[in-house]
Write a protein that holds these residues in place. Structure first.
Motif, PDB file in Angstrom:
ATOM      1  N   SER A  47       0.829  -1.205   0.000  1.00 57.45           N
ATOM      2  CA  SER A  47       0.000   0.000   0.000  1.00 57.45           C
ATOM      3  C   SER A  47       0.866   1.258   0.000  1.00 57.45           C
ATOM      4  CB  SER A  47      -0.986   0.000   1.167  1.00 57.45           C
ATOM      5  OG  SER A  47      -0.343  -0.178   2.382  1.00 57.45           O
ATOM      6  N   SER A  48       2.049   1.195   0.597  1.00 58.81           N
ATOM      7  CA  SER A  48       2.963   2.343   0.541  1.00 58.81           C
ATOM      8  C   SER A  48       3.377   2.623  -0.897  1.00 58.81           C
ATOM      9  CB  SER A  48       4.211   2.085   1.390  1.00 58.81           C
ATOM     10  OG  SER A  48       3.886   2.006   2.745  1.00 58.81           O
ATOM     11  N   LEU A  49       3.699   1.570  -1.634  1.00 60.58           N
ATOM     12  CA  LEU A  49       4.053   1.736  -3.045  1.00 60.58           C
ATOM     13  C   LEU A  49       2.889   2.364  -3.805  1.00 60.58           C
ATOM     14  CD1 LEU A  49       5.645   1.321  -5.686  1.00 60.58           C
ATOM     15  CD2 LEU A  49       4.726  -1.013  -5.732  1.00 60.58           C
ATOM     16  N   ARG A  50       1.700   1.827  -3.616  1.00 62.14           N
ATOM     17  CA  ARG A  50       0.551   2.321  -4.375  1.00 62.14           C
ATOM     18  C   ARG A  50       0.243   3.770  -4.043  1.00 62.14           C
ATOM     19  NH1 ARG A  50      -1.876   4.071  -7.691  1.00 62.14           N
ATOM     20  NH2 ARG A  50      -3.715   3.284  -8.775  1.00 62.14           N
ATOM     21  N   ASN A  51       0.341   4.125  -2.756  1.00 64.28           N
ATOM     22  CA  ASN A  51       0.108   5.513  -2.365  1.00 64.28           C
ATOM     23  C   ASN A  51       1.184   6.427  -2.924  1.00 64.28           C
ATOM     24  OD1 ASN A  51      -2.187   4.846  -0.956  1.00 64.28           O
ATOM     25  ND2 ASN A  51      -1.161   4.756   1.021  1.00 64.28           N
ATOM     26  N   TRP A  52       2.436   6.007  -2.881  1.00 64.84           N
ATOM     27  CA  TRP A  52       3.531   6.813  -3.425  1.00 64.84           C
ATOM     28  C   TRP A  52       3.322   7.065  -4.914  1.00 64.84           C
ATOM     29  CZ3 TRP A  52       7.195   5.428  -7.151  1.00 64.84           C
ATOM     30  CH2 TRP A  52       8.243   6.340  -7.319  1.00 64.84           C
ATOM     31  N   ILE A  53       2.936   6.030  -5.643  1.00 65.53           N
ATOM     32  CA  ILE A  53       2.681   6.190  -7.079  1.00 65.53           C
ATOM     33  C   ILE A  53       1.582   7.223  -7.304  1.00 65.53           C
ATOM     34  CG2 ILE A  53       1.756   5.065  -9.146  1.00 65.53           C
ATOM     35  CD1 ILE A  53       3.178   2.484  -8.225  1.00 65.53           C
ATOM     36  N   ALA A  54       0.484   7.093  -6.545  1.00 64.38           N
ATOM     37  CA  ALA A  54      -0.655   7.999  -6.725  1.00 64.38           C
ATOM     38  C   ALA A  54      -0.325   9.434  -6.337  1.00 64.38           C
ATOM     39  CB  ALA A  54      -1.843   7.504  -5.914  1.00 64.38           C
ATOM     40  N   GLU A  55       0.439   9.611  -5.281  1.00 69.28           N
ATOM     41  CA  GLU A  55       0.673  10.945  -4.746  1.00 69.28           C
ATOM     42  C   GLU A  55       1.864  11.678  -5.344  1.00 69.28           C
ATOM     43  OE1 GLU A  55       0.915  10.361  -0.534  1.00 69.28           O
ATOM     44  OE2 GLU A  55      -1.232   9.958  -0.348  1.00 69.28           O
ATOM     45  N   GLU A  61      -3.573   1.987 -14.999  1.00 69.45           N
ATOM     46  CA  GLU A  61      -3.295   0.629 -15.474  1.00 69.45           C
ATOM     47  C   GLU A  61      -1.878   0.186 -15.120  1.00 69.45           C
ATOM     48  OE1 GLU A  61      -4.345   3.101 -17.508  1.00 69.45           O
ATOM     49  OE2 GLU A  61      -6.439   2.520 -17.786  1.00 69.45           O
ATOM     50  N   ILE A  62      -0.930   1.105 -15.254  1.00 64.72           N
ATOM     51  CA  ILE A  62       0.460   0.764 -14.948  1.00 64.72           C
ATOM     52  C   ILE A  62       0.646   0.597 -13.444  1.00 64.72           C
ATOM     53  CG2 ILE A  62       2.850   1.562 -15.069  1.00 64.72           C
ATOM     54  CD1 ILE A  62       2.052   2.967 -17.721  1.00 64.72           C
ATOM     55  N   ALA A  63       0.060   1.497 -12.669  1.00 60.53           N
ATOM     56  CA  ALA A  63       0.165   1.415 -11.210  1.00 60.53           C
ATOM     57  C   ALA A  63      -0.398   0.092 -10.701  1.00 60.53           C
ATOM     58  CB  ALA A  63      -0.567   2.593 -10.569  1.00 60.53           C
ATOM     59  N   GLU A  64      -1.547  -0.295 -11.197  1.00 61.21           N
ATOM     60  CA  GLU A  64      -2.163  -1.543 -10.752  1.00 61.21           C
ATOM     61  C   GLU A  64      -1.383  -2.764 -11.241  1.00 61.21           C
ATOM     62  OE1 GLU A  64      -4.968  -2.004  -8.599  1.00 61.21           O
ATOM     63  OE2 GLU A  64      -4.233   0.017  -8.233  1.00 61.21           O
ATOM     64  N   THR A  65      -0.801  -2.675 -12.421  1.00 58.84           N
ATOM     65  CA  THR A  65       0.006  -3.775 -12.947  1.00 58.84           C
ATOM     66  C   THR A  65       1.252  -3.969 -12.098  1.00 58.84           C
ATOM     67  OG1 THR A  65      -0.847  -3.386 -15.173  1.00 58.84           O
ATOM     68  CG2 THR A  65       1.153  -4.692 -15.010  1.00 58.84           C
ATOM     69  N   CYS A  66       1.796  -2.890 -11.540  1.00 56.32           N
ATOM     70  CA  CYS A  66       2.952  -2.996 -10.647  1.00 56.32           C
ATOM     71  C   CYS A  66       2.656  -3.917  -9.465  1.00 56.32           C
ATOM     72  CB  CYS A  66       3.352  -1.626 -10.110  1.00 56.32           C
ATOM     73  SG  CYS A  66       4.215  -0.590 -11.287  1.00 56.32           S
ATOM     74  N   LEU A  67       1.419  -3.903  -9.008  1.00 61.52           N
ATOM     75  CA  LEU A  67       1.012  -4.733  -7.877  1.00 61.52           C
ATOM     76  C   LEU A  67       0.536  -6.112  -8.307  1.00 61.52           C
ATOM     77  CD1 LEU A  67      -0.911  -2.046  -5.817  1.00 61.52           C
ATOM     78  CD2 LEU A  67       1.379  -2.939  -5.383  1.00 61.52           C
ATOM     79  N   GLY A  68       0.534  -6.365  -9.604  1.00 56.81           N
ATOM     80  CA  GLY A  68       0.080  -7.662 -10.097  1.00 56.81           C
ATOM     81  C   GLY A  68      -1.432  -7.775 -10.172  1.00 56.81           C
ATOM     82  N   HIS A  69      -2.132  -6.643 -10.102  1.00 59.52           N
ATOM     83  CA  HIS A  69      -3.593  -6.664 -10.182  1.00 59.52           C
ATOM     84  C   HIS A  69      -4.047  -6.809 -11.625  1.00 59.52           C
ATOM     85  CE1 HIS A  69      -3.902  -4.185  -6.210  1.00 59.52           C
ATOM     86  NE2 HIS A  69      -3.560  -5.436  -6.003  1.00 59.52           N
TER      87      HIS A  69
END
Length: 136
Positions: free
Chosen positions: A67-75, A82-90
């Motif tokens: 979640s830290s990675l995902r928040n950092w990407i967003a903020e 699509e790229i952000a979610e793919t980073c997490l394997g979603h």
């Protein structure tokens, strides 16, 4: 990556220079085909890091890293969803959309993971204790 994907699907992971350095250090410790072997047999379990952090009275838990990675990407980046979610394997989009989108954004994810690596290792030129506390 959390969970498991379909056994027929490949998931390529772009490794940052920091991640490659960790792998290089771990290689001499590999055993029985596992780069990060368990003390007893097989690979480290998914709960190993949680237990270690708990025993050391750390408040953080491994899921927080995702979640830290995902928040950092967003903020802090302008990375497309699509790229952000793919980073997490979603899995992103419906089946029709995925049928036409045949990329895994590897090059874009490689750049993003290198930036993330620089951020979490403190090589961004910012004091990590004050990040986010600067005045607007």
């Amino acid at each position: 990556m959390k969970g498991r994907r379909d056994a027929t699907a490949d998931y390529r992971v772009p490794l940052s220079s920091e991640a490659l350095a960790v792998l290089k250090q771990a290689r001499p410790l590999a055993r029985d085909g596992f780069l990060f072997p368990s003390i007893r047999k097989g690979v480290l379990s998914d709960a190993t890091m949680s237990r270690l952090m708990e025993r050391r009275d750390m408040e953080a838990r491994p899921h927080g890293f995702r979640s830290s990675l995902r928040n950092w990407i967003a903020e802090t980046t302008d990375t497309p969803h699509e790229i952000a979610e793919t980073c997490l394997g979603h899995t992103v989009g419906g089946s029709v959309e995925r049928a036409y989108r045949r990329t895994d954004y590897l090059d874009q994810r490689r750049i993003l993971m290198e930036r993330w690596s620089q951020h979490v290792t403190g090589h961004t030129g910012k004091n990590l204790q004050t990040v986010g506390l600067e005045a607007d």
